[in-house]
Design an enzyme around this catalytic site. Sequence first.
Site, short mmCIF file in Angstrom:
data_model
loop_
_atom_site.label_atom_id
_atom_site.label_comp_id
_atom_site.label_asym_id
_atom_site.label_seq_id
_atom_site.Cartn_x
_atom_site.Cartn_y
_atom_site.Cartn_z
N CYS A 2 0.82 -1.21 0.00
CA CYS A 2 0.00 0.00 0.00
C CYS A 2 0.85 1.26 0.00
O CYS A 2 1.95 1.28 0.55
CB CYS A 2 -0.86 0.05 1.25
SG CYS A 2 -1.77 -1.43 1.58
N ARG A 27 4.80 0.47 -6.18
CA ARG A 27 4.80 -0.39 -5.00
C ARG A 27 3.84 -1.57 -5.16
O ARG A 27 3.93 -2.54 -4.41
CB ARG A 27 4.39 0.41 -3.76
CG ARG A 27 5.37 1.52 -3.41
CD ARG A 27 4.76 2.49 -2.44
NE ARG A 27 4.62 1.91 -1.11
CZ ARG A 27 5.55 1.92 -0.17
NH1 ARG A 27 6.72 2.48 -0.42
NH2 ARG A 27 5.33 1.39 1.01
N TRP A 75 -2.99 -2.66 -1.41
CA TRP A 75 -2.57 -3.99 -1.82
C TRP A 75 -3.26 -4.93 -0.84
O TRP A 75 -2.90 -4.97 0.34
CB TRP A 75 -1.05 -4.10 -1.73
CG TRP A 75 -0.45 -5.24 -2.47
CD1 TRP A 75 -0.20 -5.30 -3.81
CD2 TRP A 75 0.01 -6.47 -1.92
NE1 TRP A 75 0.39 -6.51 -4.12
CE2 TRP A 75 0.53 -7.24 -2.98
CE3 TRP A 75 0.05 -7.01 -0.63
CZ2 TRP A 75 1.05 -8.51 -2.80
CZ3 TRP A 75 0.57 -8.28 -0.45
CH2 TRP A 75 1.07 -9.01 -1.53
N ASN A 99 -1.39 1.64 5.84
CA ASN A 99 -0.48 0.67 5.23
C ASN A 99 -0.01 -0.25 6.34
O ASN A 99 0.36 0.23 7.41
CB ASN A 99 0.71 1.44 4.60
CG ASN A 99 1.82 0.52 4.13
OD1 ASN A 99 1.63 -0.68 4.01
ND2 ASN A 99 2.97 1.10 3.84
N GLY A 100 -0.03 -1.57 6.11
CA GLY A 100 0.46 -2.50 7.13
C GLY A 100 -0.63 -3.45 7.57
O GLY A 100 -1.64 -3.63 6.89
N GLU A 479 18.71 -15.65 -10.54
CA GLU A 479 18.21 -14.29 -10.73
C GLU A 479 17.55 -14.15 -12.11
O GLU A 479 16.49 -13.55 -12.25
CB GLU A 479 19.35 -13.28 -10.54
CG GLU A 479 19.00 -11.83 -10.82
CD GLU A 479 17.81 -11.29 -10.02
OE1 GLU A 479 17.36 -11.95 -9.07
OE2 GLU A 479 17.33 -10.21 -10.38
N LYS A 483 13.65 -13.13 -12.67
CA LYS A 483 13.29 -11.94 -13.45
C LYS A 483 12.30 -12.30 -14.53
O LYS A 483 11.31 -11.63 -14.74
CB LYS A 483 14.58 -11.37 -14.05
CG LYS A 483 14.67 -9.91 -14.19
CD LYS A 483 15.06 -9.14 -12.96
CE LYS A 483 14.34 -9.50 -11.72
NZ LYS A 483 14.86 -8.95 -10.51
N GLU A 486 8.72 -13.28 -13.07
CA GLU A 486 7.91 -12.25 -12.42
C GLU A 486 7.29 -11.27 -13.41
O GLU A 486 6.22 -10.74 -13.16
CB GLU A 486 8.66 -11.52 -11.32
CG GLU A 486 9.81 -10.65 -11.76
CD GLU A 486 10.46 -9.92 -10.59
OE1 GLU A 486 11.68 -9.75 -10.62
OE2 GLU A 486 9.74 -9.49 -9.67
N HIS A 502 19.49 -35.65 -11.98
CA HIS A 502 18.89 -36.29 -10.80
C HIS A 502 17.38 -36.10 -10.76
O HIS A 502 16.78 -36.15 -9.69
CB HIS A 502 19.58 -35.77 -9.54
CG HIS A 502 21.04 -36.07 -9.55
ND1 HIS A 502 21.54 -37.31 -9.26
CD2 HIS A 502 22.09 -35.30 -9.90
CE1 HIS A 502 22.86 -37.30 -9.42
NE2 HIS A 502 23.22 -36.08 -9.80
N LYS A 601 6.25 -3.69 -4.78
CA LYS A 601 7.68 -3.33 -4.77
C LYS A 601 8.27 -3.46 -3.38
O LYS A 601 9.38 -3.92 -3.21
CB LYS A 601 7.82 -1.89 -5.28
CG LYS A 601 9.26 -1.37 -5.33
CD LYS A 601 10.02 -2.02 -6.45
CE LYS A 601 11.47 -1.57 -6.51
NZ LYS A 601 12.26 -2.53 -7.31
#
Length: 606
Positions: A2, A27, A75, A99-100, A479, A483, A486, A502, A601
């Site tokens: 948020c 974000r 969010w 937010n939170g 990485e 990338k 996402e 394996h 974010k």
Amino acid sequence: MCGIVGYVGKRDCTKVLIDALSKLEYRGYDSAGIAVFENGGISVAKTKGRLRDLCEKMKKTHIPSGHSGIGHTRWATHGEPNDVNSHPHAGGKVTIVHNGIIENYKALKDFLVSKGRHFQSETDTEVVAQLLDYYYCGNPIECIQKTLSEIQGSFALGIIFADRPDVVYAVRRESPLIVGLGKDENFIASDVTAILQYTRDYYLLEHDEIAVLGMDGVKVFDSHGSEIKKERKTADWDVDAAEKQGYEHFMLKEIHEQPTAVKTTITPRISDGLPDLSECGITVEKLRSFNQIFIVACGTAMHAGLVGKYIIEELARVPVVVDIASEFRYRNPLVGVGDLVIIISQSGETADSLAALRLAKSLGASTLGIVNAKGSSIARESDMLIYTHAGPEIAVASTKAYMVQLSVMYLFAFELALAKEKIDEAECRRLIGLLRQTPDLIASILESADACQKISSQLINADHLLYIGRGLDYALSMEGSLKLKEISYIHSESYAAGELKHGTISLITNGMPVIAVATQTKLLEKTVSNIKEVKARGAKTIVVCQQGMEIDPSAVDFKIEIPKFEDIIMPMPAVVPLQLIAYYTSVLRGNDVDKPRNLAKSVTVE
Ligand code: F6R
């Protein structure tokens, strides 16, 4: 996560709030809303969806007009993303954005219901609005204090009271919130990039400090209600840094900013050709005293830590454990006095990384933060601190922050190896010389964008793909894979190349793309065998290697060559094609590159 903004001043508040919220879009969010003081009341507009949906809705219904108010991008955590659950939330005279997470919201809700209160939404936020209203007897500070004493969790709140027009109240615990200081206008925001076009001056709020913003000034009170004097800070990021400057996406701009970001990060930490981290609180004596190192972080930052492990162990011969922060904090780690715990974080606010830092401190370890966001919680709470100077990273997919995290890992590893007498001064100078060349090396790889775009066009219809590598290349392939998945939404996995046999090799089918990172000379022969194995089973192979490396051409469908350089430095240039391939694949698939679905974010909740 948020985003919160607030404004008091002479401008059109709705315009300022929407503009500031647009700077926080990176974000991640799924709904948006504002509350503005208007004609003696408070007008609220909110909706599920993007800011443009909010603007459309206001155009069709009513555009609040006033000079002060609060805004929010949500969010979803408690309750699905819909219009009702969107913020702001009101309870009687009080309207808030949050937010939170309020951990004890259920018990508080039960209490308020028992007092006859009714709730509209499923959110924990509405509980805070109602609780504030329940305690409100005309003194906002007292009612905020009383509410703070009852709510548990992490939160940043923007609060307005119907009978206190043109005043915005703000408070935070754990979640980020700054107070922007303008001339005859003041702001609140989850981060400074939201308000850079209005002011660069701000206060950082400490936990439970209450800020009261009027047009003529800002007052801050401590948790006992006494007024306190805050230190005025000035952001060294400018407006341009938070704009696209002609690039189609922030991600592409940020990929191109990498050479400069590395230069800005390493140059002040090199003195007389040697690493010098003394300004960050890191001395030779301290370095000598560490027996064991833990690197703890999340996602991309954790991948930077994996590269760090290889180079620290290789050069300084100190054992390094790399841990995912959400695992570290709950696994009773064997950490204590004499250990160094390094926390890597772009935002400096990632909830799990922050909790890991606090746990490490409580266990007696020394802590080092490697952080990009100035004044963030991890930066403030670490014993030692190295700021990465990437500037604001807006795209959700991290690129330049990862690159500067790598550059710091190198500086740190070189200095540690020297302090532990595993390398001599001449070797350390030579390594620093190599690191200094990386900005040019990265810049030269950026020219391979067309080749990467071509490769992306081969990937866009894939359902799955694999990234493989050995050693440093394995760390890098993790990485690359993250990338790609996402932002392109193509399922991909990264595997240690030697591990394929394996089990995983059974996944290879005709035409399945496999991206092999093969930059390490010592491991080349082994990696090439693995490339041949997948090729023989029908894979379409894309190989990232150094120029001049001998690889049987029949095993390679596409090749990206990095200019020949020393193996140990390879992760810095070699990650660039992986970033570009992910970027172009996302663009070609028509995705929202900078704001991929479901992602935030700054992950300020667990
Ligand atoms: C991926 C990405 C995330 C972050 C992770 C940690 O592109 O950006 O995986 O790296 O959420 O975030 P920070 O570095 O802010 O702690």
